[in-house]
Scaffold this motif. Structure first.
Motif, short mmCIF file in Angstrom:
data_model
loop_
_atom_site.label_atom_id
_atom_site.label_comp_id
_atom_site.label_asym_id
_atom_site.label_seq_id
_atom_site.Cartn_x
_atom_site.Cartn_y
_atom_site.Cartn_z
N MET A 1 36.28 39.86 55.01
CA MET A 1 37.17 39.19 54.05
C MET A 1 36.98 39.75 52.65
O MET A 1 37.93 39.97 51.89
CB MET A 1 36.89 37.68 54.07
N ALA A 2 35.70 39.94 52.32
CA ALA A 2 35.40 40.49 51.00
C ALA A 2 35.94 41.90 50.86
O ALA A 2 36.42 42.30 49.79
CB ALA A 2 33.89 40.48 50.76
N ALA A 3 35.86 42.68 51.96
CA ALA A 3 36.37 44.05 51.92
C ALA A 3 37.88 44.06 51.72
O ALA A 3 38.42 44.89 50.98
CB ALA A 3 35.99 44.79 53.20
N ARG B 1 42.60 44.89 48.17
CA ARG B 1 43.77 44.37 47.49
C ARG B 1 43.64 44.51 45.97
O ARG B 1 44.61 44.83 45.28
CB ARG B 1 43.97 42.90 47.86
N ASN B 2 42.44 44.26 45.47
CA ASN B 2 42.23 44.41 44.03
C ASN B 2 42.43 45.85 43.58
O ASN B 2 43.02 46.11 42.53
CB ASN B 2 40.82 43.93 43.67
N GLY C 1 46.17 46.57 43.69
CA GLY C 1 46.82 45.93 42.55
C GLY C 1 46.53 46.65 41.24
O GLY C 1 47.41 46.80 40.38
N THR C 2 45.28 47.11 41.10
CA THR C 2 44.92 47.86 39.88
C THR C 2 45.70 49.15 39.77
O THR C 2 46.23 49.49 38.69
CB THR C 2 43.41 48.16 39.88
N TRP C 3 45.81 49.87 40.88
CA TRP C 3 46.55 51.13 40.85
C TRP C 3 48.04 50.91 40.64
O TRP C 3 48.69 51.68 39.92
CB TRP C 3 46.31 51.91 42.15
#
Length: 291
Positions: A1-3, A8-9, A12-14
């Motif tokens: 889940m953390a991966a 996703r982060n 989203g950043t890119w």
């Protein structure tokens, strides 16, 4: 889940980075594309992004290279004169503003005297004062003193608005320099002036450089004073001179020439920012973090 959350982060950043990059660079790419279009494409009001037949004729016209388009014989001479004026006025205004700002900021940071806060408040108020409000009085005063349409007639008001910003930037740097270093230089036999010139100023070089860059940018891009306090190409700078680029009639402005001139004027600024971006960031963020 953390991966998955980490992935996703990153995505989203890119996505955000690409969106901001496109948003910022799209006007620049559009101007460059417009500068490569011939009069036929721009006069027709075409909304096509890329030029159908790219040409460097607009750059030849403003720089006077090779065959010049009929009707644009004097464009390159006026543009080159304005470019020379911009470089000269911006350089002189930057040099004088940085010298005066360095001395004033050092006094504000190191000395205790009555009215020090008042000086900083007045400097901030001057920096926020609208330029348009001074055009009328300056126009009458400069004509009376013989400064209208001259280099000093632009350098003096430019310094009036760039000095406060330079003082604020440099005073933050001088406050961070340990007082003991200057005292140690004086103990070794240096005078106050020698300690300031050989110890303090080199340590404050990032701030001095940042103040110089900001001052140069203001003088290079300023339009209101340049268009109001000049009447010929003897002292008119590039931003003001571009408003005199006219086409065959009022309904067909030379968009290609204006775009080419804008690209030529923007290139030096981009080169300066890319070469010295670290010093600029260091100067702007000075004093933001304590401890």
């Amino acid at each position: 889940m953390a991966a998955k959350n980490q992935t996703r982060n990153k995505i989203g950043t890119w996505v955000g980075f690409i969106f901001i990059l496109v948003w910022c660079l799209l006007p620049v790419v559009w101007i460059m594309s417009l500068s490569l279009k011939g009069p036929g494409e721009t006069a027709a009001g075409s909304a096509q992004f890329l030029p159908k037949s790219p040409t460097l004729q607009n750059y030849r016209d403003i720089l006077g290279i090779g065959t010049v388009t009929p009707g644009q014989e004097n464009t390159h001479a006026d543009f080159l004169d304005a470019l020379r004026n911009s470089f000269g006025i911006a350089a002189i205004a930057t040099f004088l503003a940085v010298i005066f700002a360095t001395l004033a900021a050092y006094a504000i940071a190191r000395l205790d005297f009555k009215g020090k806060r008042l000086v900083l408040s007045l400097a901030l108020a001057i920096a926020m004062f609208p330029v348009v409000a001074l055009v009328g009085p300056l126009f009458d005063l400069w004509r009376t003193l013989g400064l209208f349409n001259t280099w000093p007639g632009l350098i003096i008001p430019y310094m009036s608005f760039t000095l406060p910003l330079a003082i604020w930037t440099l005073s933050a740097f001088f406050r961070e320099i340990p007082w003991e270093m200057e005292q140690a230089a004086q103990v070794d036999g240096a005078t106050s002036w020698q300690a300031f010139r050989k110890v303090i100023v080199p340590l404050a070089a990032p701030g001095v450089f940042t103040a110089a860059i900001l001052t140069f940018f203001f003088a290079w891009n300023e339009f209101v004073l340049a268009i109001s306090l000049t009447s010929t190409t003897a002292s008119r700078t590039v931003p003001a001179q571009l408003s005199f680029f006219v086409g065959p009639d009022p309904f067909n402005p030379p968009y290609g020439l204006l775009a080419a001139a804008s690209v030529v004027v923007t290139v030096p600024i981009i080169i300066i920012v890319l070469l010295f971006q670290r010093k600029i960031v260091a100067g702007l963020t000075s004093g933001a973090v304590k401890g």
